[in-house]
Enzyme design. Structure first.
Site, PDB file in Angstrom:
ATOM      1  CB  VAL A 160      -6.109  23.351  17.284  1.00  0.00           C
ATOM      2  CG1 VAL A 160      -5.770  24.512  18.229  1.00  0.00           C
ATOM      3  CG2 VAL A 160      -5.308  22.118  17.674  1.00  0.00           C
ATOM      4  CB  CYS A 161      -9.250  26.183  13.983  1.00  0.00           C
ATOM      5  SG  CYS A 161      -7.571  26.379  13.367  1.00  0.00           S
ATOM      6  CB  THR A 162     -13.132  22.921  15.739  1.00  0.00           C
ATOM      7  OG1 THR A 162     -13.030  22.751  14.311  1.00  0.00           O
ATOM      8  CG2 THR A 162     -14.554  22.623  16.180  1.00  0.00           C
TER       9      THR A 162
END
Length: 213
Positions: free
Chosen positions: A44-46
């Site tokens: 998700v952070c990517t």
């Protein structure tokens, strides 16, 4: 102690993917978006960091600097950035703080023990040029942020800082706005809002966005 709206954003010096950063000095006279991530190489952070990179021109147009945070090392961040750029067709040009000692996470209350005792939750802070906290949004680790909403709120904050208006629900650039209830002098209203207004109720007065032609 948790931060609240209107508080001064804590200053800090911390390593990052681009070297040491002293936060207030780095921010200068810009607005800032500081947002945290549980760890490097997480899916998700990517996507979020790739999206932030793609929106660089939108943030720049609003005089906003973006800075991310993860508890991993600066070297790990640099490797992660390569993945972000490749998988998201992006070019990450903003810093990622290396908060291995949790210094910034503690200052900004990013560790929520009932969610995780060690990982930062997905917190986001909008900070104005006077270093005041203007927006706080906290997402669970499983839910990616809506950066369209972040930009929308920055637009609202910047507009309402310069005009005696508030923005209604779901407002976006170009929509009508609300004249603040505290403004009651009709002569002043006519001067400030020459396009006129519609009074749906005495307390609910809609007027075209004042900085739009």
């Amino acid at each position: 102690m948790s931060l609240r709206l209107g508080d001064t954003a804590p200053d800090f010096e911390q390593e990052s993917s681009v070297g040491p950063i002293r936060f207030h000095e780095w921010l200068g006279k810009s607005w800032g978006v500081l947002f945290s991530h549980p760890a490097d190489f997480t899916p998700v952070c990517t996507t979020e960091l790739g999206l932030t990179a793609k929106l660089a021109s939108e943030f720049e147009r609003r005089n906003v600097k973006t800075i991310a945070l993860s508890v991993d090392s600066a070297e790990s961040h640099k490797e992660w950035i390569k993945d972000i750029n490749e998988t998201q067709a992006a070019n990450v040009g903003f810093p990622i703080l290396a908060d291995g000692n949790r210094k910034v996470a503690e200052l900004y209350d990013m560790i929520h023990p009932n969610a995780s005792a060690t990982l930062t939750v997905r917190s986001l802070f909008v900070i104005d040029p006077e270093k005041k906290v203007r927006l706080i949004i906290t997402y669970p680790a499983s839910t990616g942020r809506n950066f369209d909403e972040v930009l929308r709120v920055i637009d609202s904050l910047q507009l309402t800082d310069h005009h005696q208006v508030a923005t209604p629900g779901n407002w976006k650039q170009g929509d009508d706005v609300v004249i603040v209830p505290s403004l009651k002098d009709e002569a002043v209203i006519q001067q400030k809002f020459p396009k006129g207004y519609k009074a749906l109720r005495p307390y609910l007065r809609m007027t075209p966005q004042p900085d739009k032609k």
